[in-house]
Design an enzyme around this catalytic site. Structure first.
Site, PDB file in Angstrom:
ATOM      1  N   ARG A  36     -32.799   4.822  25.714  1.00 45.84           N
ATOM      2  CA  ARG A  36     -31.835   3.853  26.191  1.00 45.84           C
ATOM      3  C   ARG A  36     -30.364   4.129  25.845  1.00 45.84           C
ATOM      4  NH1 ARG A  36     -33.658  -0.670  22.028  1.00 45.84           N
ATOM      5  NH2 ARG A  36     -34.037   1.052  20.809  1.00 45.84           N
ATOM      6  N   ASP A  53     -34.319  12.441  25.954  1.00 48.14           N
ATOM      7  CA  ASP A  53     -35.602  12.253  25.872  1.00 48.14           C
ATOM      8  C   ASP A  53     -36.409  13.304  24.908  1.00 48.14           C
ATOM      9  OD1 ASP A  53     -38.482  12.138  26.108  1.00 48.14           O
ATOM     10  OD2 ASP A  53     -38.452  12.313  28.308  1.00 48.14           O
ATOM     11  N   TYR A 142     -50.732   6.793  13.805  1.00 38.61           N
ATOM     12  CA  TYR A 142     -49.788   6.916  13.563  1.00 38.61           C
ATOM     13  C   TYR A 142     -49.681   7.565  12.051  1.00 38.61           C
ATOM     14  CZ  TYR A 142     -45.226   5.260  10.877  1.00 38.61           C
ATOM     15  OH  TYR A 142     -44.080   5.086  10.432  1.00 38.61           O
TER      16      TYR A 142
HETATM   17  N1  SER Z   1     -42.850   0.452   8.551  1.00 37.28           N
HETATM   18  C1  SER Z   1     -43.826   1.380   9.039  1.00 37.28           C
HETATM   19  C2  SER Z   1     -44.764   0.790   9.785  1.00 37.28           C
HETATM   20  O1  SER Z   1     -44.939  -0.278   9.397  1.00 37.28           O
HETATM   21  C3  SER Z   1     -44.322   2.166   7.963  1.00 37.28           C
HETATM   22  O2  SER Z   1     -43.873   3.401   7.817  1.00 37.28           O
HETATM   23  O3  SER Z   1     -45.273   1.026  10.742  1.00 37.28           O
END
Ligand code: SER
Length: 316
Positions: A36, A53, A142
Site C-alpha cells: 500500500r 511486493d 503462523y
Molecule cells: N502479536 C502476534 C499475534 O498475535 C504474535 O506474534 O499474531
C-alpha cells in the site's frame, strides 16, 4: 553507508520502526516499502516510500540493486489470526517472501532482520519462563512460518554467511496503528474501546496469560540486536524478548486506575483462544540480555499510562 530497506512499512512494527530509523540514520538512508502507499502529503521532503511486493523476487532484486540496500528489515507478514483464516496466503507471504529476501540478501551481501514470535512455540513448549532453546512444535500456520523462518535465517547465516538476526516478539502494544489480525491484539483494541465507550468485549478468556511489550521497547530491541557486536552473538534466529505478562483481567484492573468505571466483558473466540492457549505464559530473555544488552523500560503500569495518554490525543 548502504541504505536500509523496510518491507511492510505500514504495518504494526514498520509504522514506528521507519520513524526511528530515519531519526537515527537520516531520512536519506531509509527506504520504506509496502504493497500500500501512504497519502503523499504525509511524506516529508527527503523521505522515501516505494511500492514493493515482497513475494516478487524481481522487485526485491531491483530495489536492492538500484537503491544500494545494505540492510533489510523484512516485516511484511500476516499475523496469527489472519494466518489461520488464510493459511495459503500466510505460507506464500510469510515464508515465500522471506526466502526471496534471503536469496537477494545472499547475492548482494545484505544484513537481514526477521521478526519471529511467541507463536514459534506450541503446546509442548514449557509454558513458564520459556527457555531460549526449547521445544518448538507450533500448531498454527503462523507458528509454522515463524519456526521455518528462524531455521531458514540460521541456515543462510551458516551456509552463506548472510548476517541474519531476529527477535521472538511477544504481543506488541502500540497506539500508532489499529489492531490488525493478531491474537494478542485484544491488548490494543481494549484501549480504543476503553477511551471511546468505557467498556470492551474481550475475545480471550479472563485468565489467558500472555507475554507483551510496549512498542518503544520493541523498536529499541530491534535496532539493538541489529547493531550488536556479531562476535558476542551465540544465538541469532531468534532471541526471546518480552517486557511484561498479564491476563485480560489484570490489564483491565490497571486501566481502572485511570478509568474507574471501565467494564470488561467476554465473548471468547474459540480460534484465537486456541492459538493463545498454545503459546507460552512468560519467556526467559536471559540470552538477549547477555548477548546484546536487551533492557526493556516499560512495565504494565507505565505502558497503560502512556497508551491512554497517547491514544486519547490521537483519537481526539
Ligand atoms: N502479536 C502476534 C499475534 O498475535 C504474535 O506474534 O499474531
Amino acid at each position: 553507508m548502504r541504505r536500509i530497506l523496510v518491507t511492510g512499512a505500514l504495518g504494526q512494527i514498520g509504522s514506528e520502526l521507519v520513524l526511528a530509523l530515519r531519526a537515527r540514520y537520516g531520512s536519506e538512508a531509509v527506504i520504506a516499502s509496502d504493497i500500500r502507499l501512504p497519502p503523499l502529503e504525509t511524506l516529508k521532503p527527503g523521505e522515501h516510500f516505494e511500492f514493493l511486493d515482497s513475494t516478487n523476487a524481481r522487485q526485491i532484486q531491483d530495489m536492492v540493486r538500484n537503491r544500494d540496500i545494505g540492510t533489510v528489515y523484512h516485516l511484511a507478514a500476516l499475523l496469527s489470526a489472519t494466518s489461520e483464516e488464510k493459511p495459503h496466503v500466510a505460507w506464500e507471504l510469510n515464508m515465500g517472501g522471506l526466502y526471496k529476501v534471503l536469496e537477494v540478501a545472499r547475492q548482494h551481501d545484505c544484513k537481514v532482520f526477521f521478526p519471529s514470535s511467541i507463536g514459534a512455540f506450541g503446546p509442548g513448549t514449557p509454558k513458564d519462563n520459556t527457555p531460549q532453546d526449547t521445544i518448538q512444535r507450533p500448531t498454527t500456520m503462523y507458528g509454522v512460518t515463524k519456526v521455518a523462518g528462524e531455521l531458514l535465517c540460521d541456515y543462510y547465516h551458516r551456509r552463506f554467511a548472510v548476517d541474519t538476526r531476529g527477535l521472538r516478539f511477544p504481543g506488541l502494544i502500540s497506539y500508532a496503528t489499529p489492531p490488525g489480525g493478531g491474537t494478542t491484539d485484544y491488548a490494543v483494541a481494549i484501549f480504543y474501546d476503553a477511551i471511546r465507550y468505557g467498556r470492551y468485549t474481550c475475545f480471550l478468556s479472563p485468565g489467558t496469560r500472555l507475554d507483551m511489550m510496549y512498542m518503544p521497547d520493541a523498536i529499541t530491541a530491534l535496532i539493538g540486536v541489529m547493531e550488536a557486536d556479531p562476535a558476542k552473538l551465540i544465538h541469532r534466529n531468534s532471541f526471546n524478548v518480552t517486557a511484561m505478562n498479564f491476563t485480560p483481567e489484570e490489564l483491565a484492573q490497571e486501566i481502572r486506575k485511570h478509568i474507574p468505571d471501565f467494564e470488561l466483558r467476554y465473548d471468547v473466540d474459540p480460534v484465537r483462544q486456541a492459538i493463545a492457549d498454545s503459546w507460552p505464559n512468560s519467556l526467559d530473555c536471559s540470552a538477549a540480555r547477555a548477548e546484546w544488552d536487551f533492557a526493556p523500560q516499560y512495565g504494565l503500569g507505565a505502558m497503560v499510562e502512556d497508551m491512554l495518554t497517547k491514544l486519547r490525543a490521537r483519537i481526539s
